[in-house]
Structures are given as structure tokens and as C-alpha cells.
Enzyme design. Structure first.
Site, PDB file in Angstrom:
ATOM      1  N   THR A  92       0.875  -1.182   0.000  1.00 51.20           N
ATOM      2  CA  THR A  92       0.000   0.000   0.000  1.00 51.20           C
ATOM      3  C   THR A  92       0.907   1.226   0.000  1.00 51.20           C
ATOM      4  OG1 THR A  92      -1.669  -1.167   1.291  1.00 51.20           O
ATOM      5  CG2 THR A  92      -1.816   1.234   1.239  1.00 51.20           C
ATOM      6  N   LYS A 167      -7.917   1.690  -3.121  1.00 50.23           N
ATOM      7  CA  LYS A 167      -7.630   1.249  -1.741  1.00 50.23           C
ATOM      8  C   LYS A 167      -7.767   2.419  -0.755  1.00 50.23           C
ATOM      9  CE  LYS A 167      -5.160  -0.797   1.674  1.00 50.23           C
ATOM     10  NZ  LYS A 167      -5.303  -2.016   2.375  1.00 50.23           N
ATOM     11  N   LYS A 242      -1.909   5.186   8.537  1.00 50.20           N
ATOM     12  CA  LYS A 242      -1.078   5.214   7.319  1.00 50.20           C
ATOM     13  C   LYS A 242      -1.954   5.453   6.084  1.00 50.20           C
ATOM     14  CE  LYS A 242       1.502   2.373   4.131  1.00 50.20           C
ATOM     15  NZ  LYS A 242       2.120   1.120   3.744  1.00 50.20           N
TER      16      LYS A 242
END
Ligand code: NAD
Length: 294
Positions: A92, A167, A242
Site C-alpha cells: 500500500t 484502496k 497510514k
């Protein structure tokens, strides 16, 4: 098919093990020796460097912490890999770095895909991850049987960077909605309304959402969730933070107004700095429950 797998941590380790178990010839590398040792016990051939791992690879998968790691790796491994190798980054990372990784791969005559995942370490172990992929259709088609061996749902979201975009947009919804659900339970409690009563109403009304009905932050209410296990992750607050920070970085670069996403990031950061980083992100309800209205 020969696969090089770089980054054998909490996610990459079990993902590579699933590929090996399903008959792919996997050569792995990790800078942490213990992670490499654990992988070799699961049928993965150990390489002495990332450069060595990719030498005869047809597909290279990377699963590392952040964009800088991916770009540093690509600088090192694009050249020693055979021309035409398919590079799949499952980490990611920020959208800008993902697009730069695609650009570097194309310049080196490679195919590439950004393919971040959701489903966590449990999904990685059980091969039930969801992959969100960005790249040209030919790269997606070539990657599909490999991703299918590690996951149960594979979505082609569009061109370079579209997987990362999907995402972080999804996780921004999740971060905001978990705060919304938690605030409602905190307010209900102060108003003397039972959590179960609010759940029974909202889970079948317009307040219904995944954070409420699949992952309720109140212990003993709704299906079993991390709240019923003292908020052990699950999905740790540090990882939610994050992803929210990546969403804010992307929003700033794209000029998108995301005021609730911004506020959600501030709230999770504050919780994280006060000891919540390792707790499940739904523990935000405990933080909100002890906060005072200003
Ligand atoms: P992790 O820290 O457990 O694993 C990362 C691994 O990469 C480590 O073993 C590290 O030693 C290795 N590494 C770093 N630089 C390297 C290099 N140059 N060469 C070789 N190995 C290198 O992290 P993780 O939980 O496995 O997460 C990996 C990625 O997946 C992250 O981007 C994370 O945001 C994402 N992700 C994690 C989860 C989760 O639940 N853990 C869920 C979805 C997505």
C-alpha cells in the site's frame, strides 16, 4: 511459472507461502534474515539479494512498507530481471510513487501492475485477499491466475495507480464511518440509550454501514468483532492512520476537498500518539468516549 517475491513480512510471508503451496516456483528475499528463514520452511527458495531473486523471474511481486521502498527496489531490480517480466507491487503506497514505479517499469521494457490488498494478515494466510489492480489490461490478465492463488476477489480498477486510488478511497470511507458509528454510540450512552437498542434500530435503518453491522465497536453488540477481544487487531490503528495519511497526500496533490477525511486522520493520529497505535482501529470509540466536548 517462476515468481520472485520480495518482502516476506506479515503479509508477504503467507502470500508467498500460498503461491508455493499452489505449485508456483517461488524465489524469495527479505532484508530480515528471520523472515527469509520462515519463508524457506514454507517451500520458498531463498535468494541472497533482491537482484539475485529476480534473475530468472517471469513475475516479480513486491510487498514492502512504503513508496520509497518500492522505488528503491525497482531501481535495483528492473535491470537484472529478464525483459518483459511482469512487476506486481502489492504494497500500500502513495499514488504518485505507484505511477512512478509504472513509469520506471515501462522504460525498462517490463509490464507492471499496482495491486494493493485488503483482508489483513488473516486474509493473506487464508488466500482470501481482495486485490485492487491498476495497469494495462494485458498486465492484469497475465497477473490474474497469480493473484487468484492469493485472494478471492480481483478487481481491475483502471490504469496505473488506480488500484492504490481505490484502496485509499475505500479506507477513507472506513476510517470516517468508524468514527461516525463510534460517536453515535458515545452519544447514545450519554443519553441513557442502550447500545443494543441503537444497534437494533440503526442496523436496519439509514445509519446502516459495514462499521456498524460487520465490525461494531461496542463489545457484545452485533457479530463478533475485535471489540469482543479487547480491541486486539484486526486492523491496527497505525495501519488505518497510514492509509488516511496516504489519502490526504493524494487529496492535496489532486486538489480534492476531503474535510472529513482530514479530520479523521487528525483523530486517529491523536489516538495513536496516546497509545492506540497497536490497538484495533475500532478502539477509537474508547478514545472518543473519554474525550470531553470543548
Ligand atoms: P511488514 O513490515 O510485516 O513487512 C514488510 C517486509 O518488507 C519486512 O519483512 C521488511 O523486512 C521487508 N523489506 C523492506 N524493505 C525491503 C527490501 N528493500 N528488500 C527486501 N525486503 C524488504 O509489513 P506488512 O504488514 O507485511 O505490510 C506490507 C504492505 O502491505 C504495507 O504496505 C502495508 O501497508 C500493506 N498492508 C498491510 C496489511 C496488514 O494487515 N498488515 C493489510 C493490507 C495492506
Amino acid at each position: 511459472m517462476k515468481i520472485a517475491f520480495i518482502g516476506l513480512g506479515n503479509m508477504g510471508g503467507p502470500m508467498a507461502a500460498n503461491l508455493a503451496a499452489k505449485g508456483f516456483a517461488v524465489t524469495g528475499f527479505d532484508i530480515v534474515a528471520a523472515n527469509l528463514d520462515r519463508a524457506t520452511a514454507q517451500g520458498i527458495a531463498a535468494a541472497k539479494s533482491a537482484e539475485h531473486a529476480v534473475k530468472n523471474a517471469e513475475v516479480v511481486i513486491t510487498m514492502v512498507p512504503a513508496g520509497q521502498h518500492v522505488l528503491d527496489l525497482y531501481r535495483a531490480i528492473l535491470q537484472p530481471a529478464p525483459r518483459g517480466t511482469l512487476f506486481i507491487d502489492c504494497s500500500t503506497i502513495d499514488v504518485a510513487s505507484a505511477r512512478e514505479a509504472h513509469r520506471m517499469a515501462k522504460a525498462a521494457a517490463m509490464q507492471s501492475l499496482d495491486a494493493p490488498v485488503s483482508g489483513g494478515t488473516a486474509g493473506a494466510a487464508a488466500a482470501t485477499l481482495t486485490f485492487m489492480a491498476g495497469g494495462v489490461p494485458q498486465a492484469f490478465e497475465r497477473a490474474s491466475p497469480i493473484l487468484s492463488a492469493m485472494g478471492k476477489r480481483i478487481v481491475h480498477c483502471g490504469d496505473a495507480g488506480a488500484g492504490q486510488a481505490a484502496k485509499i478511497c475505500n479506507n477513507m470511507i472506513l476510517g470516517i464511518s468508524m468514527i461516525a458509528v463510534s460517536e453515535a454510540f458515545v452519544l447514545a450512552d450519554k443519553l441513557g440509550l442502550e447500545a443494543k437498542a441503537l444497534y437494533d434500530v440503526a442496523s436496519a435503518a439509514s445509519g446502516q454501514c459495514w462499521s456498524l453491522t460487520s465490525y461494531c465497536p461496542v463489545p457484545g453488540v452485533g457479530p463478533v468483532s475485535p471489540a469482543d477481544n479487547d480491541y486486539k487487531p484486526g486492523f491496527a490503528t497505525a495501519l488505518m492512520l497510514k492509509d488516511l495519511a496516504l489519502a490526504q497526500q493524494a487529496a492535496a496533490e489532486a486538489g480534492a476537498a476531503t474535510p472529513l477525511g482530514q479530520h479523521a486522520e487528525e483523530i486517529y493520529r491523536s489516538f495513536s500518539e496516546r497509545g492506540g497505535a497497536g490497538e484495533d482501529f475500532s478502539a477509537i470509540i474508547r478514545y472518543l468516549g473519554t474525550a470531553k466536548r470543548e
